[in-house]
Design a protein around this motif. Structure first.
Motif, short mmCIF file in Angstrom:
data_model
loop_
_atom_site.label_atom_id
_atom_site.label_comp_id
_atom_site.label_asym_id
_atom_site.label_seq_id
_atom_site.Cartn_x
_atom_site.Cartn_y
_atom_site.Cartn_z
N MET A 141 0.84 -1.18 0.00
CA MET A 141 0.00 0.00 0.00
C MET A 141 0.89 1.24 0.00
O MET A 141 1.88 1.28 0.68
N SER A 142 0.48 2.23 -0.77
CA SER A 142 1.25 3.47 -0.85
C SER A 142 0.34 4.67 -0.63
O SER A 142 -0.37 5.09 -1.54
N LYS A 143 0.33 5.18 0.60
CA LYS A 143 -0.45 6.39 0.87
C LYS A 143 0.07 7.53 0.01
O LYS A 143 -0.70 8.38 -0.43
N TYR A 144 1.37 7.53 -0.25
CA TYR A 144 1.95 8.57 -1.10
C TYR A 144 1.29 8.56 -2.48
O TYR A 144 0.92 9.60 -3.01
N ARG B 277 -13.44 4.38 2.09
CA ARG B 277 -12.37 3.37 1.96
C ARG B 277 -11.01 4.03 1.77
O ARG B 277 -10.01 3.57 2.32
N LEU B 278 -10.98 5.12 1.01
CA LEU B 278 -9.72 5.85 0.85
C LEU B 278 -9.20 6.34 2.19
O LEU B 278 -8.01 6.27 2.47
N PHE B 279 -10.09 6.84 3.05
CA PHE B 279 -9.70 7.28 4.39
C PHE B 279 -9.16 6.10 5.20
O PHE B 279 -8.13 6.21 5.87
N GLU B 280 -9.85 4.96 5.12
CA GLU B 280 -9.37 3.77 5.82
C GLU B 280 -7.98 3.37 5.36
O GLU B 280 -7.17 2.87 6.14
N LEU B 281 -7.70 3.57 4.07
CA LEU B 281 -6.40 3.21 3.50
C LEU B 281 -5.32 4.23 3.82
O LEU B 281 -4.15 4.01 3.51
N GLY B 282 -5.70 5.37 4.38
CA GLY B 282 -4.70 6.36 4.77
C GLY B 282 -4.57 7.54 3.84
O GLY B 282 -3.67 8.36 4.00
N ALA B 283 -5.45 7.65 2.83
CA ALA B 283 -5.42 8.83 1.96
C ALA B 283 -5.75 10.06 2.80
O ALA B 283 -6.58 10.00 3.70
N HIS B 284 -5.10 11.16 2.49
CA HIS B 284 -5.32 12.38 3.28
C HIS B 284 -6.74 12.89 3.05
O HIS B 284 -7.15 13.11 1.91
N PRO B 285 -7.51 13.09 4.13
CA PRO B 285 -8.92 13.48 3.97
C PRO B 285 -9.10 14.85 3.32
O PRO B 285 -10.09 15.06 2.62
N PHE B 286 -8.18 15.77 3.50
CA PHE B 286 -8.32 17.08 2.85
C PHE B 286 -8.18 16.94 1.34
O PHE B 286 -8.94 17.55 0.58
N LEU B 287 -7.21 16.15 0.90
CA LEU B 287 -7.04 15.95 -0.55
C LEU B 287 -8.25 15.25 -1.15
O LEU B 287 -8.71 15.60 -2.24
N PRO C 191 -7.25 6.69 11.18
CA PRO C 191 -6.18 6.01 10.43
C PRO C 191 -4.99 6.95 10.20
O PRO C 191 -5.17 8.17 10.05
N ASP C 192 -3.83 6.41 10.20
CA ASP C 192 -2.60 7.18 10.00
C ASP C 192 -2.55 7.70 8.57
O ASP C 192 -2.61 6.92 7.63
N ILE C 193 -2.42 9.02 8.40
CA ILE C 193 -2.35 9.61 7.08
C ILE C 193 -0.94 10.07 6.72
O ILE C 193 -0.74 10.68 5.68
#
Length: 120
Positions: free
Chosen positions: A1-4, A71-81, A116-118
């Motif tokens: 997984m790549s939050k980046y 799901r994106l939030f659960e995966l660590g995507a930044h919520p503001f973006l 979740p860690d972002i």
């Protein structure tokens, strides 16, 4: 997984009105194209610079294709973006002020702290 990589997708698509419209109308095609053509580009660098290994996981790809901000939030995507891109795509479908933003937040209301860690 790549939050980046998730954040890079959200950031770069949000800053290009044509990509926003393509993502809204044809998410599978846009995600596939972006992953093939843009995922490995080094941002803010001349065009010849690129990496070769960045790919979405199947889960990340499906969340992006499904416009699934929870799901994106659960995966660590930044919520503001996520929020700024999704406002650009979907706020126009609402009639009340902040209607989309309130619905966006309500769908995330089941999360307890710590979130979740972002960090990337």
């Amino acid at each position: 997984m790549s939050k980046y990589l998730l954040d890079k997708f959200l950031y770069t698509v949000d800053r290009d009105p044509d990509l926003v419209e393509r993502y809204r109308s044809s998410p599978r095609e846009l995600v596939t194209w972006w992953e093939d053509e843009r995922a490995n580009a080094v941002l803010n660098c001349h065009t010849g610079e690129a990496s070769t290994w960045l790919r979405f996981t199947d889960d990340e790809r499906q969340a992006l294709i499904g416009h699934d901000h929870v799901r994106l939030f659960e995966l660590g995507a930044h919520p503001f973006l996520t929020l700024t891109l999704f406002i650009a795509m979907f706020e126009r479908d609402n009639t009340e002020p902040l209607e989309y933003q309130k619905a966006f937040g309500a769908r995330l209301a089941h999360f307890d702290m710590p979130y979740p860690d972002i960090a990337t």
